[in-house]
Design a protein around this motif. Structure first.
Motif, short mmCIF file in Angstrom:
data_model
loop_
_atom_site.label_atom_id
_atom_site.label_comp_id
_atom_site.label_asym_id
_atom_site.label_seq_id
_atom_site.Cartn_x
_atom_site.Cartn_y
_atom_site.Cartn_z
N ILE A 177 0.83 -1.22 0.00
CA ILE A 177 0.00 0.00 0.00
C ILE A 177 0.86 1.27 0.00
O ILE A 177 0.33 2.37 -0.05
N ARG A 178 2.19 1.07 0.06
CA ARG A 178 3.13 2.19 0.01
C ARG A 178 2.79 3.26 1.05
O ARG A 178 2.60 4.43 0.72
N LYS A 179 2.72 2.85 2.29
CA LYS A 179 2.40 3.80 3.36
C LYS A 179 3.32 3.57 4.54
O LYS A 179 3.47 2.44 5.02
N MET A 180 3.97 4.66 4.99
CA MET A 180 4.85 4.58 6.15
C MET A 180 4.04 4.75 7.43
O MET A 180 3.17 5.63 7.51
N PRO A 181 4.29 3.92 8.44
CA PRO A 181 3.66 4.16 9.75
C PRO A 181 4.31 5.37 10.42
O PRO A 181 5.24 5.98 9.89
N THR A 182 3.83 5.69 11.62
CA THR A 182 4.44 6.79 12.37
C THR A 182 5.87 6.42 12.74
O THR A 182 6.24 5.24 12.75
N ASN A 183 6.67 7.42 13.07
CA ASN A 183 8.09 7.19 13.35
C ASN A 183 8.29 6.17 14.47
O ASN A 183 9.16 5.29 14.38
N GLY A 184 7.51 6.29 15.53
CA GLY A 184 7.67 5.36 16.65
C GLY A 184 7.35 3.93 16.26
O GLY A 184 8.07 2.99 16.63
N THR A 185 6.30 3.76 15.49
CA THR A 185 5.92 2.42 15.05
C THR A 185 6.96 1.84 14.10
O THR A 185 7.31 0.65 14.19
N TRP A 186 7.47 2.67 13.20
CA TRP A 186 8.47 2.18 12.25
C TRP A 186 9.75 1.76 12.98
O TRP A 186 10.37 0.75 12.64
N THR A 187 10.12 2.50 14.01
CA THR A 187 11.31 2.13 14.80
C THR A 187 11.13 0.76 15.44
O THR A 187 12.02 -0.09 15.41
N VAL A 188 9.93 0.53 16.00
CA VAL A 188 9.67 -0.77 16.63
C VAL A 188 9.68 -1.88 15.59
O VAL A 188 10.23 -2.97 15.83
N LEU A 189 9.09 -1.64 14.43
CA LEU A 189 9.08 -2.65 13.37
C LEU A 189 10.50 -3.00 12.92
O LEU A 189 10.82 -4.17 12.70
N GLU A 190 11.35 -1.99 12.78
CA GLU A 190 12.72 -2.27 12.34
C GLU A 190 13.49 -3.04 13.42
O GLU A 190 14.33 -3.89 13.09
N ILE A 191 13.21 -2.75 14.69
CA ILE A 191 13.83 -3.54 15.76
C ILE A 191 13.37 -5.00 15.65
O ILE A 191 14.16 -5.94 15.80
N ALA A 192 12.07 -5.18 15.35
CA ALA A 192 11.55 -6.54 15.19
C ALA A 192 12.19 -7.24 13.99
O ALA A 192 12.50 -8.44 14.05
N VAL A 193 12.40 -6.51 12.90
CA VAL A 193 13.07 -7.08 11.73
C VAL A 193 14.48 -7.51 12.11
O VAL A 193 14.94 -8.62 11.77
N GLU A 194 15.18 -6.65 12.82
CA GLU A 194 16.55 -6.99 13.24
C GLU A 194 16.57 -8.25 14.11
O GLU A 194 17.43 -9.12 13.95
N ASP A 195 15.58 -8.35 15.02
CA ASP A 195 15.56 -9.49 15.95
C ASP A 195 15.17 -10.80 15.27
O ASP A 195 15.59 -11.88 15.72
N THR A 196 14.35 -10.74 14.22
CA THR A 196 13.75 -11.97 13.68
C THR A 196 14.25 -12.35 12.29
O THR A 196 13.90 -13.45 11.82
N ALA A 197 15.03 -11.51 11.63
CA ALA A 197 15.41 -11.78 10.24
C ALA A 197 16.09 -13.14 10.08
O ALA A 197 15.85 -13.86 9.10
N SER A 198 16.90 -13.51 11.03
CA SER A 198 17.64 -14.77 10.93
C SER A 198 16.71 -15.99 10.98
O SER A 198 17.08 -17.08 10.56
N GLU A 199 15.48 -15.80 11.50
CA GLU A 199 14.53 -16.91 11.61
C GLU A 199 13.43 -16.83 10.56
O GLU A 199 12.55 -17.70 10.51
N MET A 200 13.44 -15.79 9.73
CA MET A 200 12.39 -15.64 8.72
C MET A 200 12.54 -16.69 7.62
O MET A 200 13.65 -17.13 7.31
N SER A 201 11.41 -17.07 7.03
CA SER A 201 11.45 -17.91 5.84
C SER A 201 12.03 -17.10 4.67
O SER A 201 12.12 -15.88 4.73
N ALA A 202 12.41 -17.81 3.62
CA ALA A 202 12.96 -17.13 2.44
C ALA A 202 11.95 -16.12 1.89
O ALA A 202 12.31 -15.02 1.48
N LYS A 203 10.68 -16.49 1.88
CA LYS A 203 9.64 -15.59 1.36
C LYS A 203 9.54 -14.33 2.20
O LYS A 203 9.45 -13.22 1.65
N SER A 204 9.56 -14.46 3.51
CA SER A 204 9.45 -13.28 4.38
C SER A 204 10.66 -12.37 4.24
O SER A 204 10.53 -11.14 4.26
N VAL A 205 11.85 -12.96 4.08
CA VAL A 205 13.05 -12.14 3.86
C VAL A 205 12.91 -11.37 2.55
O VAL A 205 13.18 -10.16 2.48
#
Length: 366
Positions: A67-95
């Motif tokens: 949908i090409r929409k950025m969340p608020t700055n605080g939410t985006w920061t939390v999402l990127e922290i979650a990406v950092e924490d979980t990327a190594s366990e993501m499936s190939a599709k999710s990566v």
């Protein structure tokens, strides 16, 4: 029964998987929520992102990219922290969809990914590429995202203690070379190895000959052309084999003409004669398609006027493309035309100052 589910009581924590499903629904519909629903969704994902599963994080990233929409700055920061924490366990599709989402969000104002989140995603990309886990579409989408962001390749790392370590003593200055002696040449820096890109390129080389579609091959060629980066020889051979497979079905099409231009821009010609001639003919048959890839230079007004004059429309493209087409076909350069060969006046003479004018003048005087 069609009865709506009751809303959770005030203060109850929203389930992480429920938030991910709502994101998935909006992404699947390609629809941006209205302001009230978006505010609620933004707040909910900020609260639960760190408790989401790795693939639910991938789902949220995919939906934001769709949908090409950025969340608020605080939410985006939390999402990127979650990406950092979980990327190594993501499936190939999710990566793959997470990398793709970063590129899509550039259009929504994203400046660049968080360095830590991106580092973890790249490590996951390398792991899945080496394992051959990416679908062809996802593989090409990752390469496309690297161009779109654009991705910065790795840089040479300073040796430990070289820069900025507190308390590190500076080495004493080197003694100057004795008179008449040449100073020792500094050692050449070691080339930086881009393991992530190499893994992706090796994955492309594995699938290009037999299974990349024509559009995926065209996109891959466009990626290399846009990056001004040469594939290694193994990858070139794989791309050539893939082109030999798809070119007959693309005979005379604009897509094949564009592929010819990408080859040309990379200073390469297809190794198969049949592929080259199919490209050659596609360029001549699709002159208007070449306007999109830089071969012709006609304005929109000129193109519109030429629609009623097909012969005139095709001539500029053919002439403009002639030089690189001959190069692509490995033909010799044409012999320069004789002087006045194109004039309609058989008695035309050189202008004053041209070579041969004096000789003609002397002959007339005699």
């Amino acid at each position: 029964s069609g009865r709506e589910l009751a809303a959770p009581p005030p203060g109850a924590m929203v389930l992480p998987e429920a938030v991910a499903r709502r994101f998935w629904a909006y992404g699947t519909l390609g629809k941006t929520p209205d302001e009230d629903k978006w505010t609620k969704l933004d707040k909910d994902v900020r609260e639960v992102a760190l408790n989401m599963s790795p693939d639910d994080i991938g789902t949220c990233m995919w939906a934001l990219g769709t949908i090409r929409k950025m969340p608020t700055n605080g939410t985006w920061t939390v999402l990127e922290i979650a990406v950092e924490d979980t990327a190594s366990e993501m499936s190939a599709k999710s990566v793959a969809v997470s990398v793709w989402a970063y590129a899509r969000l550039v259009e929504a104002g994203l400046q660049k990914p968080d360095a830590d989140a991106w580092r973890e995603l790249e490590s996951a990309v390398e792991k899945h590429a080496l394992a051959g886990a990416f679908a062809n579409e996802d593989l090409v989408n990752i390469l496309h995202a690297f161009v779109t962001l654009p991705r910065e390749p790795p840089k040479a790392q300073a040796a430990e203690g070289e820069e900025g370590e507190e308390g590190a003593e500076e080495p004493p200055p080197a003694d100057p070379p004795a008179e008449g002696e040449e100073g020792a040449e500094p050692p050449e820096p070691e080339p930086v190895v881009d393991d992530v890109w190499n893994a992706l390129e090796a994955a492309v080389a594995r699938v290009a000959p037999d299974s990349l579609t024509a559009t995926e091959l065209a996109t891959t060629l466009w990626i290399y052309s846009t990056m001004r980066k040469q594939p290694d020889e193994t990858t070139w051979e794989a791309l050539d084999a893939g082109m030999e497979r798809v070119a007959p079905a693309l005979k005379g099409t604009q897509q094949l003409a564009q592929m010819a231009w990408f080859y040309h821009s990379l200073d390469r010609r297809p190794s198969r004669d049949k592929t080259r001639w199919l490209m050659h003919n596609a360029v001549l048959l699709q002159p208007t398609g070449l306007q999109r890839v830089g071969v012709t230079r006609e304005s929109n007004k000129e193109r519109a006027a030429s629609r009623m004059q097909k012969r005139e429309a095709s001539a500029p493209a053919s002439i403009d493309a002639q030089g690189w087409l001959k190069w692509a076909m490995n033909e010799p350069e044409p012999v320069p035309p004789a002087k006045h060969a194109l004039t309609f006046d058989p008695d035309a003479k050189p202008d004053e100052g041209e070579e041969g004018a004096d000789a003609d003048g002397d002959a007339a005087a005699e």
